[in-house]
Design a protein around this motif. Sequence first.
Motif, PDB file in Angstrom:
ATOM      1  N   ARG B 102       0.857  -1.189   0.000  1.00 30.37           N
ATOM      2  CA  ARG B 102       0.000   0.000   0.000  1.00 30.37           C
ATOM      3  C   ARG B 102       0.886   1.230   0.000  1.00 30.37           C
ATOM      4  NH1 ARG B 102      -1.902  -2.622   4.027  1.00 30.37           N
ATOM      5  NH2 ARG B 102      -3.230  -4.305   3.292  1.00 30.37           N
ATOM      6  N   GLY B 159      -3.761   7.664  -6.166  1.00 27.92           N
ATOM      7  CA  GLY B 159      -3.173   6.420  -5.682  1.00 27.92           C
ATOM      8  C   GLY B 159      -2.000   5.961  -6.539  1.00 27.92           C
ATOM      9  N   GLY B 160      -2.188   6.031  -7.853  1.00 28.81           N
ATOM     10  CA  GLY B 160      -1.122   5.607  -8.753  1.00 28.81           C
ATOM     11  C   GLY B 160       0.092   6.518  -8.676  1.00 28.81           C
ATOM     12  N   GLN B 163       1.980   5.708  -5.588  1.00 26.22           N
ATOM     13  CA  GLN B 163       2.760   4.491  -5.781  1.00 26.22           C
ATOM     14  C   GLN B 163       4.104   4.815  -6.458  1.00 26.22           C
ATOM     15  OE1 GLN B 163       0.466   1.429  -7.813  1.00 26.22           O
ATOM     16  NE2 GLN B 163       1.013   0.046  -6.161  1.00 26.22           N
ATOM     17  N   SER B 185       0.318  -2.017  -9.001  1.00 25.35           N
ATOM     18  CA  SER B 185      -1.053  -2.511  -8.863  1.00 25.35           C
ATOM     19  C   SER B 185      -2.099  -1.438  -9.139  1.00 25.35           C
ATOM     20  CB  SER B 185      -1.261  -3.091  -7.465  1.00 25.35           C
ATOM     21  OG  SER B 185      -1.083  -2.093  -6.500  1.00 25.35           O
ATOM     22  N   ALA B 186      -1.744  -0.155  -8.930  1.00 25.89           N
ATOM     23  CA  ALA B 186      -2.761   0.890  -9.123  1.00 25.89           C
ATOM     24  C   ALA B 186      -2.459   1.740 -10.354  1.00 25.89           C
ATOM     25  CB  ALA B 186      -2.827   1.779  -7.878  1.00 25.89           C
TER      26      ALA B 186
END
Lengths: 260, 260
Positions: B102, B159-160, B163, B185-186
Amino acid sequence: MIIGLFVAARGLPLFLSFGAWRFIASSQWEPAQGLFGVFPMIAGSLLVTAGALLLAVPLGVGMAAFLAELAPAPLARALRPAVDLLAGIPSVVYGFVGLAVLVPWIRSAFGGPGFSVLAGALLLGVMVLPTIVAVAEDAIRAVPRTYREGSLALGATPWQTLTRVVLPAARPGIVAAVVLGMGRAIGETMAVLMVTGNVTALPDSLLAPARTLTANIALEMSYASGRHQEALFATGIVLFLVIMALNAAAALARRKEERA
Amino acid sequence: MDHVHAPPVPAPTFTVRNLTIAYSGNPAIKNVSLDLYPRSVTAFIGPSGCGKSTFLRALNRMNDLIPGVTTQGRILLEGEDIYAPGVDVVNLRKRVGMVFQRPNPFPMSIFDNVAYGPRIHGVTDRDRLSAIVERSLTAAALWDEVKDRLHKSALDLSGGQQQRLCIARLLAVDSEVLLMDEPASALDPISTGKIEDLIDELKNRYTILIVTHNMQQAGRVSDRTAFFLSGELIEYGLTAEVFESPRDRRTEDYITGRFG
Ligand SMILES: Nc1ncnc2c1ncn2[C@@H]1O[C@H](COP(=O)(O)OP(=O)(O)OP(=O)(O)O)[C@@H](O)[C@H]1O
Ligand SMILES: [Mg+2]
């Protein structure tokens, strides 16, 4: 609220007859001669409170950080009730201990009468410590674990993680702790009254005696009448105003911080 | 004519033997042994909950921070047991960097997030920091999106973007091993492609471990693939072999999507 109105109604006439500015800014408090200057008490309250916070904030935040981050769990479990216990001691007991231990110690270590701004500040500092520790510890514990992990995973030491990530992230809560401590300090009456000497002159050093706004009211309320009594209610108004000003300053500081 | 030799196998970066990890007694990794090689990418695949993150977090001892975790077996980093008493965990984590499953940017500016690692490791020069920040953000395919808002809070990123920021934050530290737990993942296909290019480029310098649920991605970026199931290592080998001619039926089922 009703109390506030009552105090205002009883105190305001003096502002009108004596002059609000003169009441706040003049330094002579001689009720027998009709002189009501509370400036020394404002200064006394602010000095004692500032001194208490100067002691209690670094110590309290340090203890909170220690309890939340560094202390092994069993030690933290043992220390926390001890800190809580400090909060449960009635203020008159603090005052008594201050009178019996602190005042003589200051007298012999630094000279002067012992009854002093310093004695009040030290005593108040200890009294507000539990509040600051408890609130600051909650704030530090509320910092998400993922921040700590992120920092440690980059090769930061626990100390770097604490000072550079955790404490800044907990800062709003720590500010709240300071504000609560300040509120408690400025409103505290009994203990301070017992160790500060209560002289109505403007204190000229940390070792000089002083009288706080709360002490001014508590000391004279039982026998005051007429204008003198009005002046004590007016002192109450000033106390409210000082507290409101401090809270406003704290709120402003917090808002500025949120924007940054 | 010269004999055609198989390329020499280099000494492993990590040597893992009989690793068993349990959360309060519940095993999440069961008796796993494998070697991880320098200057190559190893993909960890397997269904959710099979222990990939747990394994990764053992390699930089992040599991130490979770109460109740027990680790048995041996993990050697260049021959040194990283769980031996007296190991400098701070230095270990500097050498073995991690991007978490996360995203966990710190509550500070984008710039300060990326500069965090260099700063704690002693870089103070403003120009050097700026250079490191720009280089890291560029490598993580984020520079163009954030170059005009470097001093805005990292928490406002998507979110991306967060990351990729966490990848940039890791790249700013000179690690030797990169543990990447689902780093894409994002991300949209374009950013994913950029991250995969980055991994391709980074493997010239680093030992890279990547957890992914994307089989194509594992096939594209990795040299070796490890397949986990319920805490056990089912199959481990060159990616081409694992994907084209898996030895275990369960590996084949998982890769082809016929699993469970
Ligand atoms: N902090 C924790 N406390 C207790 N159990 C945990 C903890 N973290 C993971 N586990 C358990 O350990 C097992 C492995 O978890 P892990 O996170 O390593 O799986 P994973 O392969 O990374 O899964 P995913 O693909 O969903 O990320 C799971 O059964 C999980 O419930
Ligand atoms: Mg995982």
